[in-house]
Write a protein that holds these residues in place. Structure first.
Motif, PDB file in Angstrom:
ATOM      1  N   ARG A  12       0.829  -1.213   0.000  1.00  0.00           N
ATOM      2  CA  ARG A  12       0.000   0.000   0.000  1.00  0.00           C
ATOM      3  C   ARG A  12       0.863   1.263   0.000  1.00  0.00           C
ATOM      4  NH1 ARG A  12      -4.403  -0.600  -2.396  1.00  0.00           N
ATOM      5  NH2 ARG A  12      -5.350   1.180  -1.368  1.00  0.00           N
ATOM      6  N   TRP A  39       0.389   4.076  -2.788  1.00  0.00           N
ATOM      7  CA  TRP A  39       0.089   5.477  -2.493  1.00  0.00           C
ATOM      8  C   TRP A  39       1.229   6.400  -2.912  1.00  0.00           C
ATOM      9  CZ3 TRP A  39      -4.375   7.492  -2.293  1.00  0.00           C
ATOM     10  CH2 TRP A  39      -5.471   6.718  -1.890  1.00  0.00           C
ATOM     11  N   ASP A  86      -5.201   2.522   5.030  1.00  0.00           N
ATOM     12  CA  ASP A  86      -4.553   3.316   3.989  1.00  0.00           C
ATOM     13  C   ASP A  86      -4.009   4.636   4.522  1.00  0.00           C
ATOM     14  OD1 ASP A  86      -4.497   1.695   1.771  1.00  0.00           O
ATOM     15  OD2 ASP A  86      -6.381   2.422   0.947  1.00  0.00           O
ATOM     16  N   ILE A 109      -0.547   6.174   3.437  1.00  0.00           N
ATOM     17  CA  ILE A 109      -0.487   7.496   2.815  1.00  0.00           C
ATOM     18  C   ILE A 109       0.525   8.379   3.536  1.00  0.00           C
ATOM     19  CG2 ILE A 109      -1.781   9.629   2.408  1.00  0.00           C
ATOM     20  CD1 ILE A 109      -4.273   7.741   2.002  1.00  0.00           C
TER      21      ILE A 109
END
Length: 129
Positions: free
Chosen positions: A36, A40, A66, A70
């Motif tokens: 992830r 991102w 997330d 991020i």
């Protein structure tokens, strides 16, 4: 690149975040987080083309998996992060209702809902598995 994530990292969601609908919102480990983060990093770079020091506003109604990815992706891109609504930000990523972001639309700040970018198409030549 992701050495700050401990090898025994584990994430388990709560009932509220599970409603976000992402597969990663159930249970994952370091591999899932690294995936992830890569995702991102790609999405932030290709949507914002940030310069070092650009400030990203993260206005989330609740923290989801997330969000962690991020934050790390933005730091990898040498962006600054703000969660303060009155701060001067260059871009906004949010999960807020429409009525809470009207002021930013008036100011002309580029903003995206998490779900708008979370479903972005990744090109075939992208190295994210």
């Amino acid at each position: 690149m992701y050495d700050l994530v401990p090898k025994n990292f584990r994430y388990r969601t709560n009932e509220f975040s599970l409603r976000s609908g992402f597969l990663e919102e159930t249970y994952t480990n370091k591999h899932g987080l690294n995936k992830r983060i890569k995702y991102w990093t790609y999405i932030l770079y290709h949507n914002f083309q940030p310069q070092p020091g650009d400030k990203l506003g993260l206005f989330f109604s609740h923290t989801v998996f997330d969000y962690v990815a991020i934050v790390i992706a933005a730091l990898n891109l040498r962006m600054e992060i703000s969660v303060e609504p009155n701060d001067q930000v260059k871009y906004i990523l949010h999960t807020l209702p429409e009525n809470e972001i009207t002021i930013y639309k008036i100011k002309g700040i580029p903003l995206f809902h998490l779900f708008d970018l979370a479903d972005d198409f990744l090109p075939k030549d992208c190295d994210i598995d």
